[in-house]
Design a protein around this motif. Sequence first.
Motif, PDB file in Angstrom:
ATOM      1  N   ILE A 177       0.839  -1.201   0.000  1.00 59.14           N
ATOM      2  CA  ILE A 177       0.000   0.000   0.000  1.00 59.14           C
ATOM      3  C   ILE A 177       0.873   1.251   0.000  1.00 59.14           C
ATOM      4  N   ARG A 178       1.916   1.228   0.798  1.00 61.41           N
ATOM      5  CA  ARG A 178       2.825   2.373   0.880  1.00 61.41           C
ATOM      6  C   ARG A 178       3.434   2.681  -0.494  1.00 61.41           C
ATOM      7  N   GLU A 179       3.850   1.642  -1.201  1.00 62.33           N
ATOM      8  CA  GLU A 179       4.439   1.844  -2.520  1.00 62.33           C
ATOM      9  C   GLU A 179       3.410   2.369  -3.514  1.00 62.33           C
ATOM     10  N   ARG A 180       2.184   1.853  -3.426  1.00 59.15           N
ATOM     11  CA  ARG A 180       1.134   2.327  -4.341  1.00 59.15           C
ATOM     12  C   ARG A 180       0.820   3.801  -4.100  1.00 59.15           C
ATOM     13  N   LEU A 181       0.914   4.243  -2.840  1.00 61.25           N
ATOM     14  CA  LEU A 181       0.619   5.637  -2.501  1.00 61.25           C
ATOM     15  C   LEU A 181       1.856   6.534  -2.604  1.00 61.25           C
ATOM     16  N   HIS A 182       2.968   5.943  -3.044  1.00 63.08           N
ATOM     17  CA  HIS A 182       4.224   6.693  -3.252  1.00 63.08           C
ATOM     18  C   HIS A 182       4.722   7.339  -1.951  1.00 63.08           C
ATOM     19  N   ILE A 183       4.621   6.563  -0.875  1.00 63.63           N
ATOM     20  CA  ILE A 183       5.174   6.979   0.414  1.00 63.63           C
ATOM     21  C   ILE A 183       6.537   6.312   0.558  1.00 63.63           C
ATOM     22  N   GLU A 184       7.549   7.065   0.910  1.00 66.53           N
ATOM     23  CA  GLU A 184       8.905   6.535   0.961  1.00 66.53           C
ATOM     24  C   GLU A 184       9.059   5.477   2.050  1.00 66.53           C
ATOM     25  N   HIS A 185       9.888   4.451   1.753  1.00 71.40           N
ATOM     26  CA  HIS A 185      10.226   3.439   2.745  1.00 71.40           C
ATOM     27  C   HIS A 185      11.230   4.007   3.736  1.00 71.40           C
ATOM     28  N   SER A 186      11.154   3.535   4.978  1.00 67.70           N
ATOM     29  CA  SER A 186      12.144   3.968   5.957  1.00 67.70           C
ATOM     30  C   SER A 186      13.506   3.343   5.672  1.00 67.70           C
ATOM     31  N   THR A 187      13.524   2.094   5.191  1.00 64.67           N
ATOM     32  CA  THR A 187      14.765   1.420   4.781  1.00 64.67           C
ATOM     33  C   THR A 187      14.460   0.567   3.562  1.00 64.67           C
ATOM     34  N   ASP A 188      15.504   0.174   2.841  1.00 66.50           N
ATOM     35  CA  ASP A 188      15.314  -0.690   1.679  1.00 66.50           C
ATOM     36  C   ASP A 188      14.707  -2.031   2.068  1.00 66.50           C
ATOM     37  N   ALA A 189      14.954  -2.477   3.297  1.00 66.52           N
ATOM     38  CA  ALA A 189      14.430  -3.758   3.756  1.00 66.52           C
ATOM     39  C   ALA A 189      12.910  -3.746   3.887  1.00 66.52           C
ATOM     40  N   ASP A 190      12.309  -2.557   3.875  1.00 70.70           N
ATOM     41  CA  ASP A 190      10.863  -2.447   4.019  1.00 70.70           C
ATOM     42  C   ASP A 190      10.133  -2.493   2.685  1.00 70.70           C
ATOM     43  N   SER A 191      10.831  -2.664   1.583  1.00 70.44           N
ATOM     44  CA  SER A 191      10.188  -2.713   0.273  1.00 70.44           C
ATOM     45  C   SER A 191       9.571  -4.090   0.042  1.00 70.44           C
ATOM     46  N   THR A 192       8.580  -4.171  -0.841  1.00 70.82           N
ATOM     47  CA  THR A 192       7.968  -5.462  -1.154  1.00 70.82           C
ATOM     48  C   THR A 192       8.998  -6.410  -1.756  1.00 70.82           C
ATOM     49  N   ALA A 193       9.887  -5.895  -2.599  1.00 69.07           N
ATOM     50  CA  ALA A 193      10.897  -6.749  -3.231  1.00 69.07           C
ATOM     51  C   ALA A 193      11.819  -7.365  -2.188  1.00 69.07           C
ATOM     52  N   SER A 194      12.228  -6.582  -1.209  1.00 67.47           N
ATOM     53  CA  SER A 194      13.119  -7.090  -0.171  1.00 67.47           C
ATOM     54  C   SER A 194      12.417  -8.114   0.714  1.00 67.47           C
ATOM     55  N   ILE A 195      11.161  -7.861   1.035  1.00 66.47           N
ATOM     56  CA  ILE A 195      10.410  -8.794   1.876  1.00 66.47           C
ATOM     57  C   ILE A 195      10.224 -10.129   1.153  1.00 66.47           C
TER      58      ILE A 195
END
Length: 236
Positions: free
Chosen positions: A51-69
């Motif tokens: 949801i955060r990525e769809r709303l273009h809200i920045e991740h706190s760290t790269d580990a919080d991205s869908t790709a990293s998860i």
Amino acid sequence: MRDADEPVVGYVSFAAWESQAETNAPISADDLGASGASHGDVLMKLARAAIRERLHIEHSTDADSTASILAANPWLNESGACFVTLTEGGRLRGCIGSLVAYQPLGKDVIAHAVDAATRDPRFKPVTAAEYPLLNIEVSVLGEPKAITIKTRDGQERPVRSRTELEAALRPGKDGLILADHRGCSATFLPQVWDELSDPHDFVSHLLAKARIRPSYDWNDDEIDCQRYEVTAYAEH
């Protein structure tokens, strides 16, 4: 019944788009149950990141991205079906999911999190300002199965009437799918028992959701009845 690759709009109606079927064995509610909180935390984190990525809200760290998860949790590549439910201030804000596994569970969570936030026809799309106010619940579904009863001679057969269905239901445990032969169908997650604890009321509201008369009674197999269980993980 609808095709396996048709996602479902939460507690009320159906929505759909296509995905290529996967060859992996489905990951079920039972598969997740033993792992408990760790799996649940990952699923909710993944839904929130989507949801955060769809709303273009920045991740706190790269580990919080869908790709990293996804990369850090290979079990998300196993086929699975889920619902993602969003609430805001205790009120439903969106809910979309799949009844049958047709893609990797991780992709299913990402797709339904985004769709619950932006494509549930009952609500306006979630805004970036609302994002911190959302609570997320991810429900992983077991495989739907026909609801059966035992006959006097010890054999099992599908329920044939509304009376048999209501007697066979397990309040608080069963998700229910009802479908008639004209293509009308609908589902309630087991969580709906919290609001509709009586089997007759549960069935009546689900019939109405399927655009079938709530008082409709049948005795001739006219309604196909299936149940499923879920493992639900919710933010608190």
